[in-house]
Design a protein around this motif. Sequence first.
Motif, PDB file in Angstrom:
ATOM      1  N   ASP A 153       0.871  -1.408  -0.033  1.00 20.82           N
ATOM      2  CA  ASP A 153      -0.215  -0.028  -0.245  1.00 20.82           C
ATOM      3  C   ASP A 153       0.735   1.200  -0.015  1.00 20.82           C
ATOM      4  O   ASP A 153       0.592   2.324  -0.599  1.00 20.82           O
ATOM      5  CB  ASP A 153      -1.099  -0.052   1.282  1.00 20.82           C
ATOM      6  N   GLU A 154       2.009   1.161   0.746  1.00 12.89           N
ATOM      7  CA  GLU A 154       2.749   2.614   0.726  1.00 12.89           C
ATOM      8  C   GLU A 154       3.456   2.560  -0.839  1.00 12.89           C
ATOM      9  O   GLU A 154       3.357   3.877  -1.013  1.00 12.89           O
ATOM     10  CB  GLU A 154       3.900   2.281   1.891  1.00 12.89           C
ATOM     11  N   ALA A 155       3.960   1.561  -1.296  1.00 15.45           N
ATOM     12  CA  ALA A 155       4.504   1.720  -2.585  1.00 15.45           C
ATOM     13  C   ALA A 155       3.588   2.309  -3.733  1.00 15.45           C
ATOM     14  O   ALA A 155       3.676   3.230  -4.445  1.00 15.45           O
ATOM     15  CB  ALA A 155       5.234   0.556  -2.985  1.00 15.45           C
ATOM     16  N   ALA A 156       2.087   1.776  -3.524  1.00 19.74           N
ATOM     17  CA  ALA A 156       1.078   2.091  -4.570  1.00 19.74           C
ATOM     18  C   ALA A 156       0.791   3.544  -4.095  1.00 19.74           C
ATOM     19  O   ALA A 156       0.595   4.429  -5.213  1.00 19.74           O
ATOM     20  CB  ALA A 156       0.023   1.242  -4.166  1.00 19.74           C
ATOM     21  N   ALA A 157       0.719   3.989  -3.029  1.00 22.19           N
ATOM     22  CA  ALA A 157       0.307   5.522  -2.632  1.00 22.19           C
ATOM     23  C   ALA A 157       1.326   6.276  -3.330  1.00 22.19           C
ATOM     24  O   ALA A 157       1.091   7.448  -3.492  1.00 22.19           O
ATOM     25  CB  ALA A 157       0.077   5.672  -1.311  1.00 22.19           C
TER      26      ALA A 157
ATOM     27  N   ALA B  98      -1.413   0.622 -10.233  1.00 25.36           N
ATOM     28  CA  ALA B  98      -2.516   0.376  -9.085  1.00 25.36           C
ATOM     29  C   ALA B  98      -3.960   0.946  -9.419  1.00 25.36           C
ATOM     30  O   ALA B  98      -4.018   1.765 -10.087  1.00 25.36           O
ATOM     31  CB  ALA B  98      -2.005   1.223  -7.755  1.00 25.36           C
ATOM     32  N   LEU B  99      -4.852   0.325  -8.687  1.00 26.17           N
ATOM     33  CA  LEU B  99      -6.390   0.553  -8.770  1.00 26.17           C
ATOM     34  C   LEU B  99      -6.738   0.718  -7.563  1.00 26.17           C
ATOM     35  O   LEU B  99      -6.585   0.250  -6.496  1.00 26.17           O
ATOM     36  CB  LEU B  99      -6.824  -0.644  -9.584  1.00 26.17           C
ATOM     37  N   PHE B 100      -7.417   2.026  -7.404  1.00 25.64           N
ATOM     38  CA  PHE B 100      -8.026   2.565  -6.321  1.00 25.64           C
ATOM     39  C   PHE B 100      -9.846   2.676  -6.497  1.00 25.64           C
ATOM     40  O   PHE B 100     -10.007   3.210  -7.413  1.00 25.64           O
ATOM     41  CB  PHE B 100      -7.581   3.866  -5.821  1.00 25.64           C
ATOM     42  N   THR B 101     -10.549   2.180  -5.715  1.00 19.88           N
ATOM     43  CA  THR B 101     -11.995   2.331  -5.824  1.00 19.88           C
ATOM     44  C   THR B 101     -12.904   2.493  -4.604  1.00 19.88           C
ATOM     45  O   THR B 101     -12.174   2.710  -3.527  1.00 19.88           O
ATOM     46  CB  THR B 101     -12.455   0.888  -6.283  1.00 19.88           C
ATOM     47  N   SER B 102     -13.935   2.976  -4.920  1.00 20.41           N
ATOM     48  CA  SER B 102     -15.002   3.452  -3.783  1.00 20.41           C
ATOM     49  C   SER B 102     -16.236   3.267  -4.561  1.00 20.41           C
ATOM     50  O   SER B 102     -16.414   3.299  -5.863  1.00 20.41           O
ATOM     51  CB  SER B 102     -14.407   4.729  -3.397  1.00 20.41           C
ATOM     52  N   TYR B 103     -17.263   3.170  -3.702  1.00 24.57           N
ATOM     53  CA  TYR B 103     -18.568   3.508  -4.410  1.00 24.57           C
ATOM     54  C   TYR B 103     -19.687   4.007  -3.222  1.00 24.57           C
ATOM     55  O   TYR B 103     -19.456   3.978  -1.999  1.00 24.57           O
ATOM     56  CB  TYR B 103     -19.073   2.115  -4.915  1.00 24.57           C
ATOM     57  N   THR B 104     -20.531   4.893  -3.877  1.00 26.99           N
ATOM     58  CA  THR B 104     -21.830   5.129  -3.111  1.00 26.99           C
ATOM     59  C   THR B 104     -22.892   4.595  -3.816  1.00 26.99           C
ATOM     60  O   THR B 104     -22.930   3.450  -4.445  1.00 26.99           O
ATOM     61  CB  THR B 104     -21.928   6.835  -3.277  1.00 26.99           C
ATOM     62  N   LYS B 105     -24.074   4.980  -3.618  1.00 24.56           N
ATOM     63  CA  LYS B 105     -25.392   4.190  -3.795  1.00 24.56           C
ATOM     64  C   LYS B 105     -25.314   4.619  -5.253  1.00 24.56           C
ATOM     65  O   LYS B 105     -26.539   3.933  -6.084  1.00 24.56           O
ATOM     66  CB  LYS B 105     -26.448   4.495  -2.879  1.00 24.56           C
TER      67      LYS B 105
END
Lengths: 65, 296
Positions: free
Chosen positions: B15-19, B50-57
């Motif tokens: 996670d650190e390297a990806a950030a 790297a892939l970062f994701t999130s979701y709302t409704k």
Amino acid sequence: MKIDRRNVDIPGTVYARMDMSIGEDESEVRMIQGAKIFVYDVEVCKSRTVSSGCSTIEINDWRHA
Amino acid sequence: MLPNGYTFLNPEDNDEAAAKLADRYIRVGSDKELEAVIGTDDERPEVVGALFTSYTKEAFSFDIVVRHDHRRKGLARALVRVAIDQFEDVRDAFDKDFHMEVDVVNQDMERLLKSMGFEVDKRVGKDHVQMTMESAVMQALHEMTRTQKKQAKKIFRPTQAFQSGFQAVASKGVPSFEEVWEEVKSSDSVNNILEHLAWDERQKSQFEYETDKDPEEFQEWLLENAVKEEVENRYEDVVYFIDHEMDGEDCWRAVGIPKNVDPAKHEDLGIYWSNKEDGSDEYWGSHRNTIPASTR
């Protein structure tokens, strides 16, 4: 032989490998017509369907594509 | 699937390297979590994507970063596919307006996403767009891709003219993907694929109802993109092989020769070779009175 990219028909190799049916299975490397290639050995078999009875002949010499 | 030389790494360990990688190129929203990491496939892997994701409704959103010296190798496409898989996993929990969205800050990425079914929703700046993909489009895309792939294996073969055309231009370096795609597109194979695939009336009506798009036109567009994706994947593999693996590899071919020819002295060995020992059957091996000779 070992591949030397100077002897390889690069566009021909690309397009041969784009064939969806056989491209990956055959892993073709297409040589330039007449290119000099160093051949290590030839395995000679008496039948194309039975692999027994084959013998290996050392070549270690130049041939042509 | 990743190209040769790369592997998925455990996000928790990287996670650190990806950030750090993301900080160099994009701004990742604080609500996003690290979902996937790509590294070089060697003893001391380096994080290169790297892939970062999130979701709302309302929406599933994602950000992708690939280190500049590892671009154009299919890594971004692989990460988009991971995002699509994750979207599909959660999609059923939301209503039909639930969609994917992504902020894009370079034109290559915009082109890639368009080829995978995304549309520009809003242009924020010259190289900055917001793109989306509706849930119904996603579903259709995946249904068609699966079918197309099955068909492609049976039907897609370059025509004779297609292959001989290449010999005529055989000379220098690797043809660009655009050149390859133009040739493939004009071959009979793609038309055969288009003819063999059809939605039934119910699928067309449902698609039109959900998207307001013309199902016939969309289907053609979709197929062309699905075929293009398949061709592009294969092209990337081939170019990687030529650039990184081919030189110095052992190479074989099998030939049939007349009985009265000494295989040790046979001079002209032909142009069709393979870097797999069992890669090819005896070439044009239907001559009578021949013996097979596997040459290395």
